[in-house]
Design a protein around this motif. Structure first.
Motif, PDB file in Angstrom:
ATOM      1  N   LEU A 122      -1.008 -10.930   0.307  1.00 55.11           N
ATOM      2  CA  LEU A 122      -0.804  -9.485   0.372  1.00 55.11           C
ATOM      3  C   LEU A 122      -0.372  -9.084   1.773  1.00 55.11           C
ATOM      4  N   LYS A 123       0.720  -8.337   1.852  1.00 53.41           N
ATOM      5  CA  LYS A 123       1.199  -7.790   3.123  1.00 53.41           C
ATOM      6  C   LYS A 123       1.084  -6.278   3.059  1.00 53.41           C
ATOM      7  N   GLN A 124       0.581  -5.706   4.138  1.00 55.20           N
ATOM      8  CA  GLN A 124       0.505  -4.253   4.265  1.00 55.20           C
ATOM      9  C   GLN A 124       1.506  -3.855   5.340  1.00 55.20           C
ATOM     10  N   ILE A 125       2.533  -3.137   4.939  1.00 50.91           N
ATOM     11  CA  ILE A 125       3.616  -2.778   5.851  1.00 50.91           C
ATOM     12  C   ILE A 125       3.544  -1.279   6.106  1.00 50.91           C
ATOM     13  N   GLU A 126       3.209  -0.912   7.348  1.00 45.01           N
ATOM     14  CA  GLU A 126       3.051   0.507   7.666  1.00 45.01           C
ATOM     15  C   GLU A 126       4.404   1.213   7.659  1.00 45.01           C
ATOM     16  N   VAL A 127       4.418   2.390   7.060  1.00 45.18           N
ATOM     17  CA  VAL A 127       5.610   3.228   7.009  1.00 45.18           C
ATOM     18  C   VAL A 127       5.512   4.222   8.169  1.00 45.18           C
ATOM     19  N   PRO A 128       6.484   4.248   9.075  1.00 44.30           N
ATOM     20  CA  PRO A 128       6.448   5.212  10.188  1.00 44.30           C
ATOM     21  C   PRO A 128       6.443   6.655   9.672  1.00 44.30           C
ATOM     22  N   VAL A 129       5.721   7.514  10.346  1.00 46.54           N
ATOM     23  CA  VAL A 129       5.554   8.913   9.941  1.00 46.54           C
ATOM     24  C   VAL A 129       6.902   9.588   9.689  1.00 46.54           C
ATOM     25  N   ALA A 130       7.867   9.348  10.548  1.00 46.01           N
ATOM     26  CA  ALA A 130       9.180   9.993  10.400  1.00 46.01           C
ATOM     27  C   ALA A 130       9.871   9.605   9.096  1.00 46.01           C
ATOM     28  N   GLN A 131       9.476   8.496   8.490  1.00 47.96           N
ATOM     29  CA  GLN A 131      10.107   8.025   7.255  1.00 47.96           C
ATOM     30  C   GLN A 131       9.325   8.420   6.003  1.00 47.96           C
TER      31      GLN A 131
END
Length: 138
Positions: A4-13
């Protein structure tokens, strides 16, 4: 869950990501779980056993990002007919895409109150690998 990978989404996106996520996964069967954020390090292999299941294996209808006062909130709609529910998650602090072996597994929404909402797909998959629309989408 292994891999499992958790990939953070930047706030601006966040706005564009939520719109794309909503379109790509509309109708997918999901389990929605509320869990203490602290219990997600490392991520549990079966989150519904670690937290409170809000909805189990219901079709995903909508994931909407909305501004509430000074914070952002996600609103998740799942189910059909009398089983349809709306789950608010917020104020959102972090947003993560969840992947297993490069396949979409779901979404993790961390909130300011130390809780997280998980949208967990019944089966990880690539949206482009599916064969089209569900009958109710036609």
């Amino acid at each position: 869950m292994e891999g499992l990978k958790q990939i953070e989404v930047p706030v601006a996106q966040w706005p564009e990501f939520c719109e794309t996520f909503d379109r790509a996964h509309h109708g997918w069967l999901v389990t929605v779980t509320d869990i203490a954020t602290a219990r997600l390090d490392p991520p549990p292999s079966q989150p519904e056993r670690e937290g409170k299941t809000i909805s189990r294996e219901q079709p995903l209808r909508r994931v909407t990002l909305a501004r509430r006062r000074e914070a952002m909130e996600l609103v998740i709609e799942v189910g059909e007919g009398e089983e349809a529910i709306t789950v608010p998650a917020g104020p959102v602090m972090k947003l993560f895409r969840l992947r297993v072996n490069d396949q979409h597994q779901g979404l993790r929404i961390d909130t300011a109150n130390g809780r997280s909402t998980l949208i967990w797909f019944r089966t990880p998959a690539l949206p482009e690998a599916l064969d089209g629309l569900a009958p109710e989408e036609l």
